[in-house]
Design an enzyme around this catalytic site. Structure first.
Site, PDB file in Angstrom:
ATOM      1  N   LYS A 189       0.666  -1.349   0.180  1.00 28.77           N
ATOM      2  CA  LYS A 189       0.339   0.207   0.371  1.00 28.77           C
ATOM      3  C   LYS A 189       0.741   1.266  -0.135  1.00 28.77           C
ATOM      4  O   LYS A 189       0.224   2.574   0.724  1.00 28.77           O
ATOM      5  CB  LYS A 189      -1.755   0.115   1.784  1.00 28.77           C
ATOM      6  CG  LYS A 189      -1.399  -0.936   1.540  1.00 28.77           C
ATOM      7  CD  LYS A 189      -2.521  -1.813  -0.277  1.00 28.77           C
ATOM      8  CE  LYS A 189      -3.294  -0.182  -0.428  1.00 28.77           C
ATOM      9  NZ  LYS A 189      -4.327  -0.825  -1.897  1.00 28.77           N
TER      10      LYS A 189
ATOM     11  N   SER B 148       3.095   0.995  -5.120  1.00 29.16           N
ATOM     12  CA  SER B 148       4.069  -0.469  -5.549  1.00 29.16           C
ATOM     13  C   SER B 148       3.316  -0.931  -7.029  1.00 29.16           C
ATOM     14  O   SER B 148       3.910  -1.018  -7.546  1.00 29.16           O
ATOM     15  CB  SER B 148       3.610  -1.322  -4.554  1.00 29.16           C
ATOM     16  OG  SER B 148       3.368  -2.157  -4.282  1.00 29.16           O
ATOM     17  N   THR B 149       2.009  -1.134  -7.032  1.00 33.82           N
ATOM     18  CA  THR B 149       1.513  -1.780  -8.066  1.00 33.82           C
ATOM     19  C   THR B 149       1.545  -0.302  -9.127  1.00 33.82           C
ATOM     20  O   THR B 149       1.809  -1.031 -10.028  1.00 33.82           O
ATOM     21  CB  THR B 149       0.227  -2.872  -7.925  1.00 33.82           C
ATOM     22  OG1 THR B 149       0.073  -3.438  -6.895  1.00 33.82           O
ATOM     23  CG2 THR B 149      -0.347  -3.119  -8.992  1.00 33.82           C
ATOM     24  N   SER B 150       1.172   0.408  -9.140  1.00 35.22           N
ATOM     25  CA  SER B 150       0.717   1.204  -9.703  1.00 35.22           C
ATOM     26  C   SER B 150       2.068   1.521 -10.602  1.00 35.22           C
ATOM     27  O   SER B 150       2.703   2.090 -11.642  1.00 35.22           O
ATOM     28  CB  SER B 150       0.872   2.868  -9.281  1.00 35.22           C
ATOM     29  OG  SER B 150      -1.248   2.586  -8.968  1.00 35.22           O
TER      30      SER B 150
ATOM     31  N   HIS C  33      10.970  -8.009  -8.503  1.00 32.98           N
ATOM     32  CA  HIS C  33       9.372  -7.260  -7.359  1.00 32.98           C
ATOM     33  C   HIS C  33       8.979  -7.963  -6.462  1.00 32.98           C
ATOM     34  O   HIS C  33       8.294  -8.886  -6.759  1.00 32.98           O
ATOM     35  CB  HIS C  33       8.324  -5.921  -7.744  1.00 32.98           C
ATOM     36  CG  HIS C  33       7.414  -6.343  -8.406  1.00 32.98           C
ATOM     37  ND1 HIS C  33       6.802  -6.596  -8.787  1.00 32.98           N
ATOM     38  CD2 HIS C  33       7.602  -7.011  -9.898  1.00 32.98           C
ATOM     39  CE1 HIS C  33       5.795  -7.194  -9.633  1.00 32.98           C
ATOM     40  NE2 HIS C  33       6.374  -8.259 -10.418  1.00 32.98           N
TER      41      HIS C  33
ATOM     42  N   HIS D  47       6.765  -8.969  -2.253  1.00 33.98           N
ATOM     43  CA  HIS D  47       6.581  -8.365  -1.175  1.00 33.98           C
ATOM     44  C   HIS D  47       7.787  -8.638   0.308  1.00 33.98           C
ATOM     45  O   HIS D  47       7.217  -9.425   0.909  1.00 33.98           O
ATOM     46  CB  HIS D  47       5.032  -7.944   0.111  1.00 33.98           C
ATOM     47  CG  HIS D  47       4.292  -6.894  -0.817  1.00 33.98           C
ATOM     48  ND1 HIS D  47       4.510  -5.959  -0.955  1.00 33.98           N
ATOM     49  CD2 HIS D  47       2.997  -7.307  -1.504  1.00 33.98           C
ATOM     50  CE1 HIS D  47       3.613  -5.370  -1.902  1.00 33.98           C
ATOM     51  NE2 HIS D  47       2.784  -7.164  -2.154  1.00 33.98           N
TER      52      HIS D  47
ATOM     53  N   TYR E 218       3.937   7.319 -17.697  1.00 30.82           N
ATOM     54  CA  TYR E 218       3.162   7.589 -16.404  1.00 30.82           C
ATOM     55  C   TYR E 218       2.071   8.794 -15.807  1.00 30.82           C
ATOM     56  O   TYR E 218       0.944   8.924 -15.793  1.00 30.82           O
ATOM     57  CB  TYR E 218       3.995   8.086 -14.870  1.00 30.82           C
ATOM     58  CG  TYR E 218       3.581   8.515 -13.352  1.00 30.82           C
ATOM     59  CD1 TYR E 218       2.991   7.386 -12.688  1.00 30.82           C
ATOM     60  CD2 TYR E 218       3.130   9.188 -12.946  1.00 30.82           C
ATOM     61  CE1 TYR E 218       2.151   7.291 -11.421  1.00 30.82           C
ATOM     62  CE2 TYR E 218       3.004   9.794 -11.607  1.00 30.82           C
ATOM     63  CZ  TYR E 218       2.169   8.602 -10.922  1.00 30.82           C
ATOM     64  OH  TYR E 218       1.501   9.109  -9.598  1.00 30.82           O
TER      65      TYR E 218
ATOM     66  N   SER F  86      -4.155   2.067 -15.302  1.00 30.96           N
ATOM     67  CA  SER F  86      -4.549   0.866 -15.134  1.00 30.96           C
ATOM     68  C   SER F  86      -2.875   1.724 -13.924  1.00 30.96           C
ATOM     69  O   SER F  86      -2.833   1.104 -12.472  1.00 30.96           O
ATOM     70  CB  SER F  86      -3.746  -0.021 -15.930  1.00 30.96           C
ATOM     71  OG  SER F  86      -3.137  -0.078 -16.404  1.00 30.96           O
TER      72      SER F  86
ATOM     73  N   THR G  60      -7.833   2.211  -2.957  1.00 23.58           N
ATOM     74  CA  THR G  60      -8.270   1.416  -3.026  1.00 23.58           C
ATOM     75  C   THR G  60      -9.791   2.304  -1.944  1.00 23.58           C
ATOM     76  O   THR G  60      -9.931   3.100  -2.551  1.00 23.58           O
ATOM     77  CB  THR G  60      -8.140   1.885  -1.085  1.00 23.58           C
ATOM     78  OG1 THR G  60      -6.758   1.311  -1.501  1.00 23.58           O
ATOM     79  CG2 THR G  60      -7.969   1.010   0.025  1.00 23.58           C
TER      80      THR G  60
ATOM     81  N   LYS H 137     -12.628   4.026   1.025  1.00 28.38           N
ATOM     82  CA  LYS H 137     -11.570   4.312   1.836  1.00 28.38           C
ATOM     83  C   LYS H 137     -12.185   5.707   2.322  1.00 28.38           C
ATOM     84  O   LYS H 137     -12.815   6.545   1.931  1.00 28.38           O
ATOM     85  CB  LYS H 137     -10.579   4.765   1.775  1.00 28.38           C
ATOM     86  CG  LYS H 137      -9.395   5.206   2.429  1.00 28.38           C
ATOM     87  CD  LYS H 137      -7.903   5.002   2.055  1.00 28.38           C
ATOM     88  CE  LYS H 137      -7.725   5.923   0.675  1.00 28.38           C
ATOM     89  NZ  LYS H 137      -6.136   6.066   0.877  1.00 28.38           N
TER      90      LYS H 137
END
Length: 315
Positions: free
Chosen positions: A42, A45-47, A99, A101, A238, A244, A249, A252
């Site tokens: 969170k 990181s996915t972006s 990449h 976690h 970017y 995507s 989230t 929220k």
């Protein structure tokens, strides 16, 4: 993801079998580069990783996801050895962008001469925890159909803190420090001052660049300028690319000032925030010496050093 990884490995092995005896794969010095992005959950990181996937074919490098069982960031000793061996000797996957976690792993401990390049992104600790809290309950817009671990729990973050719930306890803030500290037992002792200092040391000495979620575009711009082999075209992608790249989230609700104040009374928050402020100051220092602002836009500085008085003189 694990099945896909096995399939890809089998394909490589089959190609070597079909093509005859395996020849030694040599890697040019320029391509003998591995980047490890041991992403904190969170922190956008996915972006950021999606950009690496979009650029890998064009810039000719490989992207590999490190998928650990139950997203456990600590590897067993034998897996550490396997991972270090894979990263350093898997020539077919170089240049490579790994990449996952996984907490920081010191390759020098394993006798490796050429270490990988570590990068990472961190986030304001309370904002990260709030995002993770709602992510476990409602997911995000990246894979909206996936059922999350806490799905069905409608309790807000404010209500959780007021009730003293375990999912929003100050101990849950203790994540960015151990991710940077590494695989030592003390790294995962919540509230350890030694872990904080080790995380700071690693950030300065072992990481090429650490950005912050709140200034992700500037992080990408600096990477493109410094490591164009991997990130050529990343800034433009970017800014103008697919949505995507921006993962959010859902459902929220921002915490109240009272909730934030309650968390900020914790010694754990104070230490995680100290680390975040330390990382932010370092990032802003790097950026200030790499860019200039003009008409509200940032521009990367051209090369600002040269060589002179070169002796002996060539004929």
């Amino acid at each position: 993801e694990r099945a896909i990884a096995r399939h890809e490995v089998r394909e490589i092995e089959q190609r070597h079998t079909v093509d005859g005896p395996r020849q030694d794969v040599t890697v040019d010095e320029e391509d003998d580069v591995v980047i490890i992005y041991n992403r904190v959950p969170k922190t956008a990181s996915t972006s950021f990783t999606n950009i690496a996937y979009d650029l890998c074919a064009k810039n000719k490098y490989h992207v590999l996801h490190i998928n650990t069982t139950k997203n456990n960031p600590v590897m067993s000793l034998q897996d550490q050895v396997r991972f270090v061996k894979n990263v350093t000797s898997w020539k077919e996957m170089k240049p490579g962008f790994y990449h996952g976690h996984v907490s920081y792993l010191d390759f020098a401990k394993f006798g490796v001469k050429k270490k990988p390049i570590y990068i990472n992104v961190i986030r304001d600790p309370i904002e990260r925890l709030v995002s993770y809290y709602y992510f476990l309950r409602f997911g995000d817009d990246y894979r909206p159909g996936l059922r999350r671990r806490k799905q069905g729990d409608k309790k807000t973050f404010d209500e959780c803190v007021a009730a003293g719930g375990s999912d929003c306890a100050p101990e849950k803030l203790w994540l960015q420090i151990p991710f940077f500290c590494g695989h030592s037992s003390e790294c995962w002792n919540v509230g350890s001052r030694w872990a904080l200092e080790q995380a700071k040391y690693n950030l300065i000495n072992e990481y090429f660049l650490v950005g912050v979620t709140e200034e992700l575009e500037d992080f990408i711009m600096l990477l493109e300028a410094a490591l164009p082999r991997f990130f050529r075209g990343a800034t433009e992608l970017y800014r103008t690319g697919k949505k995507s790249h921006l993962r959010k989230t859902t459902e929220k609700k921002l915490p109240t000032k009272e909730t934030i104040a309650k968390l900020q009374q914790s010694e754990i928050w104070k230490m995680e925030n100290e680390f975040y402020e330390f990382a932010l100051e370092q990032f802003q220092f790097v950026r200030a010496h790499a860019v200039r602002e003009k008409d509200g836009e940032l521009y990367i500085l051209a090369q600002n050093f040269f060589y002179e008085k070169i002796y002996p003189k060539s004929n």
